[in-house]
Scaffold this motif. Structure first.
Motif, short mmCIF file in Angstrom:
data_model
loop_
_atom_site.label_atom_id
_atom_site.label_comp_id
_atom_site.label_asym_id
_atom_site.label_seq_id
_atom_site.Cartn_x
_atom_site.Cartn_y
_atom_site.Cartn_z
N ASP A 1 7.35 -0.17 2.62
CA ASP A 1 6.26 -1.12 2.53
C ASP A 1 5.78 -1.57 3.89
N PRO B 1 3.37 -1.21 7.27
CA PRO B 1 2.03 -0.67 7.49
C PRO B 1 2.09 0.56 8.37
N GLY C 1 -2.28 -4.69 7.95
CA GLY C 1 -1.84 -5.00 6.59
C GLY C 1 -2.77 -5.93 5.85
N ARG D 1 -5.96 -4.01 4.81
CA ARG D 1 -5.69 -3.10 3.70
C ARG D 1 -5.37 -3.84 2.40
N ALA E 1 -2.55 -5.40 1.87
CA ALA E 1 -1.13 -5.26 1.60
C ALA E 1 -0.40 -6.59 1.72
N TYR E 2 -0.91 -7.49 2.56
CA TYR E 2 -0.26 -8.77 2.79
C TYR E 2 -1.15 -9.92 2.33
N TRP F 1 3.96 -11.34 0.65
CA TRP F 1 3.28 -10.29 -0.11
C TRP F 1 3.83 -10.20 -1.51
N ALA G 1 6.31 -2.52 -2.77
CA ALA G 1 5.15 -3.35 -2.43
C ALA G 1 3.93 -2.95 -3.25
N ARG H 1 -0.46 -3.78 -3.69
CA ARG H 1 -1.63 -4.33 -3.03
C ARG H 1 -2.06 -5.62 -3.72
N ASN H 2 -2.79 -6.43 -2.97
CA ASN H 2 -3.26 -7.70 -3.53
C ASN H 2 -4.12 -7.50 -4.77
#
Length: 257
Positions: free
Chosen positions: A17, A19, A152, A155, A157-158, A177, A189, A191-192
């Motif tokens: 997870d 980046p 991150g 993208r 991701a966070y 995250w 992980a 994605r949002n």
């Protein structure tokens, strides 16, 4: 569990997870030139010191494998030799002291360790877990550049991410995250934009502190909670971010050399 199996487990756990490396060619060239200039100054001004200390200075001058040479940090984080048999006790004492300020009952700790990796966990099998990981992993140490958080966040991701370079050249990265629990019992992980479609029973949120202490040594401190939404997770997370950072930067948390 063998040392190879433990190293593989830790690597997969902390690397799936992270980046991607996002340093541009121009930025790499610029950083490389800065390092060359810095090394020339060091070499030109400390020849006498190098001759005086002999082999002790050698690794710091020739160490490092990238544009951001952290070899000097290795000496600062090693400290006195630590008996490997004492490592579980040292990690547990440090973690209970810090985490115990906010968590009433951490419960028993479980430990897995070897020369290049060590993991201590609290709350295994529960909906609220804590983990402290020490690993010797050059790739993970290098994956902490200036664009780490930006990459991150862009993208998706966070949910949150901050990065700080300290006076001792260590790098402290704190992020929040979403992750999901896999059927194998590991975390992955997400994605949002996947949070809303993830099954509620599988949805977790993790606050993680990553501390790069040297060219190879990385410490992770994590708090994980099962929660149906980000708002619920924020209410459930108990340990202040500053305490996680304090634990991650503890100079006692190093692998025996």
């Amino acid at each position: 569990m063998t040392e190879r199996e433990l190293s593989t487990l830790v690597h997969d756990h902390v690397s799936s997870d992270e980046p991607p490396f996002s340093l541009t060619p121009d930025a790499a060239i610029l950083r490389g030139r800065r390092v060359v200039r810095r090394r020339r100054l060091v070499l030109g001004g400390t020849v006498a010191a190098v001759l005086a200390v002999g082999g002790l200075a050698g690794p710091a001058l020739v160490g490092g494998d990238g544009p951001d040479d952290r070899s000097a940090a290795v000496d600062r984080t090693q400290g006195p030799a630590l008996d490997p048999a004492q490592l579980p006790r040292v990690i547990e004492e440090a973690s209970r002291t810090v985490l115990g300020r906010s968590v009433g009952d951490l419960g028993p700790a479980t430990f897995e360790g070897g020369p290049r990796a060590a993991v201590l966990r609290y709350g295994a099998g529960s909906d609220h877990r804590f983990e402290v990981t020490l690993t010797q992993d050059r790739a993970r140490a290098e994956d902490s550049g200036e664009q780490y958080c930006e990459s991150g966040l862009v993208r998706g991701a966070y949910l949150e991410c901050t990065r700080e370079v300290r006076d001792d050249d260590s790098v402290v990265i704190t992020k929040l995250w979403a992750v999901r629990l896999t059927p194998q019992g590991t975390f992955k992980a997400i994605r949002n934009d996947e949070i809303a479609t993830t099954e509620r029973d599988s949805l977790w949120f993790e606050r993680r502190v990553k501390v790069v202490k040297s060219a190879t040594l990385v410490t992770y401190v994590k708090e994980l909670v099962r929660a149906s939404s980000l708002e619920t997770a924020r209410d459930a997370l108990q340990v202040p971010e500053a305490d996680l950072v304090e634990l991650g930067t503890d100079p006692r948390l190093v692998l025996p050399g």
